[in-house]
Design an enzyme around this catalytic site. Structure first.
Site, PDB file in Angstrom:
ATOM      1  N   LYS A 119       1.006  -7.617   0.378  1.00 26.05           N
ATOM      2  CA  LYS A 119       1.370  -9.020   0.564  1.00 26.05           C
ATOM      3  C   LYS A 119       2.405  -9.236   1.672  1.00 26.05           C
ATOM      4  O   LYS A 119       2.499 -10.335   2.241  1.00 26.05           O
ATOM      5  CB  LYS A 119       1.893  -9.603  -0.746  1.00 26.05           C
ATOM      6  CG  LYS A 119       0.829  -9.783  -1.817  1.00 26.05           C
ATOM      7  CD  LYS A 119      -0.101 -10.929  -1.486  1.00 26.05           C
ATOM      8  CE  LYS A 119      -0.995 -11.281  -2.665  1.00 26.05           C
ATOM      9  NZ  LYS A 119      -1.820 -12.469  -2.386  1.00 26.05           N
TER      10      LYS A 119
ATOM     11  N   SER B  22      -3.857  -1.879  -3.883  1.00 27.65           N
ATOM     12  CA  SER B  22      -3.165  -3.060  -3.368  1.00 27.65           C
ATOM     13  C   SER B  22      -1.720  -3.205  -3.793  1.00 27.65           C
ATOM     14  O   SER B  22      -0.960  -3.930  -3.153  1.00 27.65           O
ATOM     15  CB  SER B  22      -3.931  -4.319  -3.778  1.00 27.65           C
ATOM     16  OG  SER B  22      -4.047  -4.379  -5.196  1.00 27.65           O
TER      17      SER B  22
END
Length: 408
Positions: free
Chosen positions: A52, A302
């Site tokens: 992110k 992720s």
């Protein structure tokens, strides 16, 4: 070279002034298990332990005139925005669900320092999303979406830029976790049809699959927040515009309890700490089977923002999913020796993990809550056969979600 590819490469190059490239590592254990060349793109090793940071960096570097950022996040986007607020010396107000793991809240505070303010609103991501947008409408500031923003999508595409350079080519197959779709739409927009894709969601938050079935983004009636990094009720408009043609056959929805088995495996075998959403791409390998044999597969891990206070829950859910731990209610006669009769039916590998019995003198039978761990699911078939043969009355409550949450 398309305009988008040029922009993604420029974003990736600019990132090197702020944080290093994340590793792309061949995993021997997974490669041997699945008969493929399996690489892990370790976004869990970024400075904020998720990808992110890429989207936040790219969007914020393009807006030097903004002095106040507003964000809504279940945790990982919040950390990326907080990191960049401190790096750029700007202010940020970050809305997070009340249910966000404490580890993610604390890390967001650490990364942002005095440059940010955290507001805990609602039980789900979409609750704090609406609160953040309302705050912007009333107080100004730039709302930075965690996924539904062209600059964020462009920043997430830098993952593909790095993978291609590190591998020396485009992989045969890439497995991508999906929440709001920022990472998936960025990678797909960068590589187009040059590789095979599998987009993976948690079963309790499969908003991409719902959108593909409906032909447009739709809000899920409920969301399971266990995989909080990918628990989104509605995929983004911009991200779905890029993902609308992927087809349901190229998507998977993974049960949350099954994710726990992969989290435990990667921790115990490889020493890799993954959050539930971070384990999605690896867990998906179990469903890809023959389609990846002999191929080069990249799984994007992720995120690794995992609160170890959740480890007992993860282990519990993994054991229950694997069938090696069960809970049941046993109706036991209230007479001397009844408990001994039951214990004599247990096998050598059956271990009592929980036992609660309330004797009631006015009744002939009492109820017992029992939790048993064993080495293989077949052990329970033998035990239940023994209980039936000896006339014991019992009820397996392992998969009764409401009852199990109440008593376990």
């Amino acid at each position: 070279m398309t305009d988008f590819q040029n922009l993604a490469r420029a974003a990736e190059e600019a990132m090197r002034d702020v944080f290093p490239t994340t590793p792309l590592l061949r995993n021997d254990h997974l490669s041997a298990r699945f008969g493929a060349e399996v690489y892990l793109k370790r976004e869990d090793l970024s400075p904020v332990r998720s990808y992110k940071l890429r989207g936040a960096f790219n969007a914020m570097r393009k807006r030097p005139d903004v002095s106040l950022y507003v964000a809504a996040s279940a945790g990982n986007h919040a950390q990326g925005v907080a990191f960049m607020c401190r790096h750029l010396g700007v202010k940020g107000v970050i809305f997070m669900p009340v249910t966000t793991p404490q580890q993610k809240i604390q890390k967001t505070r650490m990364f942002g320092g005095n440059n940010i303010e955290i507001r805990l609103i609602g039980d789900y991501f979409d609750d704090c999303l609406h609160a953040a947008q309302a705050f912007c409408a009333e107080n100004g500031g730039h709302f930075l979406s965690p996924f539904d923003d062209e600059d964020v999508i462009e920043g997430q595409a830098s993952v593909a830029v790095e993978i291609e350079r590190q591998l020396g080519r485009i992989p045969d197959h890439v497995v991508i976790p999906v929440g709001g779709g920022g990472l998936g739409s960025g990678v797909l927009s960068y590589w187009g049809t040059q590789t095979q894709y599998t987009f993976v969601e948690p079963a309790g938050g499969a908003c991409l699959r719902a959108a593909l079935a409906a032909g447009k983004p739709v809000a899920l009636p409920s969301v399971n927040t266990f995989a909080d990094g990918a628990a989104v009720a509605k995929i983004g408009e911009r991200t779905f515009a890029r993902l609308s043609g992927v087809g349901l056959a190229n998507t998977l929805a993974i049960p949350e309890d099954r994710l726990c088995t992969t989290m435990m495996e990667m921790l115990n075998v490889e020493g890799i700490v993954l959050e539930p959403a971070g384990a999605l791409s690896i867990d998906a390998l179990k469903d890809l089977g023959q389609s990846i044999l002999g191929r080069t597969v990249v799984c994007i891990t992720s995120g690794g923002n995992f609160d170890f206070e959740r480890l007992p829950e993860v282990k519990e859910r993994a054991q229950r999913y694997s069938g090696i731990k069960k809970y049941f209610i046993l109706r036991l006669p209230q007479r001397p020796g009844a408990l001994k009769d039951f214990l004599n039916l247990l096998g050598p590998d059956d271990d009592i993990a929980r036992f609660e019995y309330l004797k009631k003198s006015a009744r002939n039978f009492g109820s017992v809550l029992i939790g048993i761990e064993t080495d293989a699911p077949a052990s329970f078939e033998r035990l239940f056969s023994q209980l039936d043969a000896h006339g014991f009355s019992y009820q397996d409550i392992t998969d009764d979600e409401i009852l199990a949450q109440f008593v376990i």
